[in-house]
Design a protein around this motif. Structure first.
Motif, PDB file in Angstrom:
ATOM      1  N   LYS A   2       0.823  -1.007  -0.026  1.00 57.09           N
ATOM      2  CA  LYS A   2      -0.099  -0.144  -0.144  1.00 57.09           C
ATOM      3  C   LYS A   2       0.831   1.343  -0.013  1.00 57.09           C
ATOM      4  O   LYS A   2       1.688   1.365   1.000  1.00 57.09           O
ATOM      5  CB  LYS A   2      -1.013  -0.181   1.318  1.00 57.09           C
ATOM      6  CG  LYS A   2      -2.036  -0.854   1.188  1.00 57.09           C
ATOM      7  CD  LYS A   2      -2.821  -1.058   2.437  1.00 57.09           C
ATOM      8  CE  LYS A   2      -4.007  -1.831   2.182  1.00 57.09           C
ATOM      9  NZ  LYS A   2      -4.279  -2.747   3.193  1.00 57.09           N
ATOM     10  N   PHE A   3       0.709   2.099  -0.981  1.00 60.34           N
ATOM     11  CA  PHE A   3       1.502   3.481  -1.093  1.00 60.34           C
ATOM     12  C   PHE A   3       0.536   4.597  -1.255  1.00 60.34           C
ATOM     13  O   PHE A   3      -0.498   4.103  -2.225  1.00 60.34           O
ATOM     14  CB  PHE A   3       2.394   3.127  -2.415  1.00 60.34           C
ATOM     15  CG  PHE A   3       3.191   4.215  -2.618  1.00 60.34           C
ATOM     16  CD1 PHE A   3       4.525   4.528  -1.652  1.00 60.34           C
ATOM     17  CD2 PHE A   3       2.845   5.406  -3.478  1.00 60.34           C
ATOM     18  CE1 PHE A   3       5.338   5.662  -1.901  1.00 60.34           C
ATOM     19  CE2 PHE A   3       3.696   6.756  -3.698  1.00 60.34           C
ATOM     20  CZ  PHE A   3       4.765   6.549  -2.966  1.00 60.34           C
ATOM     21  N   LYS A   4       0.604   5.666  -0.640  1.00 57.46           N
ATOM     22  CA  LYS A   4      -0.194   6.914  -0.789  1.00 57.46           C
ATOM     23  C   LYS A   4       0.695   7.778  -1.226  1.00 57.46           C
ATOM     24  O   LYS A   4       1.493   8.290  -0.477  1.00 57.46           O
ATOM     25  CB  LYS A   4      -0.999   7.214   0.421  1.00 57.46           C
ATOM     26  CG  LYS A   4      -2.102   7.760   0.488  1.00 57.46           C
ATOM     27  CD  LYS A   4      -3.036   7.682   1.738  1.00 57.46           C
ATOM     28  CE  LYS A   4      -4.323   8.776   1.538  1.00 57.46           C
ATOM     29  NZ  LYS A   4      -3.818   9.997   2.515  1.00 57.46           N
ATOM     30  N   LYS A   5       0.434   8.360  -2.470  1.00 60.26           N
ATOM     31  CA  LYS A   5       1.286   9.215  -2.949  1.00 60.26           C
ATOM     32  C   LYS A   5       1.813  10.722  -2.276  1.00 60.26           C
ATOM     33  O   LYS A   5       2.547  11.510  -2.508  1.00 60.26           O
ATOM     34  CB  LYS A   5       1.221   9.311  -4.669  1.00 60.26           C
ATOM     35  CG  LYS A   5      -0.105  10.027  -5.070  1.00 60.26           C
ATOM     36  CD  LYS A   5       0.092  10.198  -6.454  1.00 60.26           C
ATOM     37  CE  LYS A   5      -1.142  10.710  -7.389  1.00 60.26           C
ATOM     38  NZ  LYS A   5      -2.298  10.500  -6.732  1.00 60.26           N
ATOM     39  N   CYS A   7       1.586  10.978   0.954  1.00 60.96           N
ATOM     40  CA  CYS A   7       1.932  10.554   2.511  1.00 60.96           C
ATOM     41  C   CYS A   7       3.352  10.738   2.632  1.00 60.96           C
ATOM     42  O   CYS A   7       4.274  10.124   1.635  1.00 60.96           O
ATOM     43  CB  CYS A   7       1.630   9.326   2.699  1.00 60.96           C
ATOM     44  SG  CYS A   7       2.037   8.520   4.179  1.00 60.96           S
ATOM     45  N   CYS A  10       5.315   7.253   3.358  1.00 61.80           N
ATOM     46  CA  CYS A  10       5.380   6.553   2.165  1.00 61.80           C
ATOM     47  C   CYS A  10       6.449   6.865   1.250  1.00 61.80           C
ATOM     48  O   CYS A  10       7.127   6.194   0.798  1.00 61.80           O
ATOM     49  CB  CYS A  10       3.822   6.604   1.329  1.00 61.80           C
ATOM     50  SG  CYS A  10       2.586   5.521   2.057  1.00 61.80           S
ATOM     51  N   ARG A  11       6.530   8.201   1.156  1.00 63.34           N
ATOM     52  CA  ARG A  11       7.721   8.944   0.153  1.00 63.34           C
ATOM     53  C   ARG A  11       8.827   8.711   1.019  1.00 63.34           C
ATOM     54  O   ARG A  11      10.015   8.309   0.162  1.00 63.34           O
ATOM     55  CB  ARG A  11       7.281  10.271  -0.024  1.00 63.34           C
ATOM     56  CG  ARG A  11       5.778  10.437  -0.835  1.00 63.34           C
ATOM     57  CD  ARG A  11       5.854  11.771  -1.357  1.00 63.34           C
ATOM     58  NE  ARG A  11       6.468  12.190  -2.337  1.00 63.34           N
ATOM     59  CZ  ARG A  11       6.912  13.344  -2.772  1.00 63.34           C
ATOM     60  NH1 ARG A  11       6.135  14.312  -2.440  1.00 63.34           N
ATOM     61  NH2 ARG A  11       7.888  13.497  -3.953  1.00 63.34           N
ATOM     62  N   ALA A  14       9.939   4.951   0.360  1.00 57.58           N
ATOM     63  CA  ALA A  14      10.157   4.822  -1.101  1.00 57.58           C
ATOM     64  C   ALA A  14      11.614   5.636  -1.380  1.00 57.58           C
ATOM     65  O   ALA A  14      11.914   5.368  -2.536  1.00 57.58           O
ATOM     66  CB  ALA A  14       9.085   5.260  -1.963  1.00 57.58           C
ATOM     67  N   LYS A  47       6.788   0.059   5.756  1.00 58.06           N
ATOM     68  CA  LYS A  47       6.619   0.475   4.474  1.00 58.06           C
ATOM     69  C   LYS A  47       5.439   0.633   3.985  1.00 58.06           C
ATOM     70  O   LYS A  47       5.105   1.563   3.055  1.00 58.06           O
ATOM     71  CB  LYS A  47       7.985  -0.069   3.693  1.00 58.06           C
ATOM     72  CG  LYS A  47       9.237   0.168   4.008  1.00 58.06           C
ATOM     73  CD  LYS A  47      10.205  -0.462   3.053  1.00 58.06           C
ATOM     74  CE  LYS A  47      11.374  -0.433   3.340  1.00 58.06           C
ATOM     75  NZ  LYS A  47      12.534  -0.861   2.436  1.00 58.06           N
ATOM     76  N   ALA A  48       4.606  -0.250   4.208  1.00 58.07           N
ATOM     77  CA  ALA A  48       3.342  -0.074   3.477  1.00 58.07           C
ATOM     78  C   ALA A  48       2.498   0.847   4.265  1.00 58.07           C
ATOM     79  O   ALA A  48       2.566   1.298   5.656  1.00 58.07           O
ATOM     80  CB  ALA A  48       2.761  -1.629   3.800  1.00 58.07           C
ATOM     81  N   HIS A  49       1.511   1.515   3.441  1.00 56.04           N
ATOM     82  CA  HIS A  49       0.637   2.642   4.353  1.00 56.04           C
ATOM     83  C   HIS A  49      -0.590   1.893   4.802  1.00 56.04           C
ATOM     84  O   HIS A  49      -1.417   1.458   4.654  1.00 56.04           O
ATOM     85  CB  HIS A  49       0.096   3.395   2.981  1.00 56.04           C
ATOM     86  CG  HIS A  49      -0.602   4.386   3.839  1.00 56.04           C
ATOM     87  ND1 HIS A  49       0.005   5.977   4.214  1.00 56.04           N
ATOM     88  CD2 HIS A  49      -1.923   4.795   4.137  1.00 56.04           C
ATOM     89  CE1 HIS A  49      -0.914   6.753   4.699  1.00 56.04           C
ATOM     90  NE2 HIS A  49      -2.108   6.008   4.650  1.00 56.04           N
ATOM     91  N   HIS A 100       0.167   8.047   8.921  1.00 55.09           N
ATOM     92  CA  HIS A 100       0.931   6.793   8.382  1.00 55.09           C
ATOM     93  C   HIS A 100       1.571   6.244   9.779  1.00 55.09           C
ATOM     94  O   HIS A 100       2.362   6.733  10.497  1.00 55.09           O
ATOM     95  CB  HIS A 100       1.930   7.053   7.562  1.00 55.09           C
ATOM     96  CG  HIS A 100       2.783   5.911   6.614  1.00 55.09           C
ATOM     97  ND1 HIS A 100       2.880   5.619   5.665  1.00 55.09           N
ATOM     98  CD2 HIS A 100       3.420   4.889   7.472  1.00 55.09           C
ATOM     99  CE1 HIS A 100       3.562   4.430   5.256  1.00 55.09           C
ATOM    100  NE2 HIS A 100       4.105   4.093   6.532  1.00 55.09           N
TER     101      HIS A 100
END
Ligand code: AMP
Ligand code: ZN
Length: 116
Positions: A2-5, A7, A10-11, A14, A47-49, A100
């Motif tokens: 799960k990635f929230k752009k 967030c 999340c960033r 990544a 790492k997952a949201h 998050h």
């Protein structure tokens, strides 16, 4: 995963936003808090949201287990032989500002006042 752009965590997970990382594996990352509340203040972040624990299914709970089981290793690497405190803010009343899931790892001095 799960990635929230929009967030920030999340960033960071990544590698899109820099952070002062102290630990990383496939599932979690730990980095220094920008606004430290103790001599050592690190955030342990899946790492997952997931905004909160309430968003996690039974299967996802494995990730929390992994994060908690990794904390002692991270704490040892940061020299927290005398102990430390974990805090997980959930929602508005707890003052959660980054939505998050993250575990605050605090230490490096006697932490004194306790609310629990
Ligand atoms: P909480 O109030 O539990 O949601 O905590 C969020 C924490 O994230 C705060 O302690 C902030 O100082 C920290 N924080 C916010 N943005 C960043 C960032 N880019 N890098 C490191 N820590 C951050
Ligand atoms: Zn996120």
């Amino acid at each position: 995963m799960k990635f929230k752009k929009d967030c920030i965590f999340c960033r960071i997970a990544a590698g899109e936003i820099p952070s002062d990382k102290v630990y990383e594996d496939e599932r979690i990352v730990a980095f220094k808090d920008l606004n430290p509340q103790a001599p050592v203040h690190v955030l342990v972040v899946p790492k997952a949201h997931f905004a909160t624990l309430a968003e996690m299914s039974g299967e996802d709970a494995e990730l929390v287990k992994h994060a908690l089981q990794t904390v002692p290793r991270i704490a040892a690497s940061l020299g927290l032989a005398n102990g430390y405190r974990l805090i997980v803010n959930q929602g508005e009343d707890a003052g959660q500002t980054v939505h998050h899931l993250h575990i605050h790892l605090l230490g490096g001095k006697p932490l004194g006042e306790k609310i629990v």
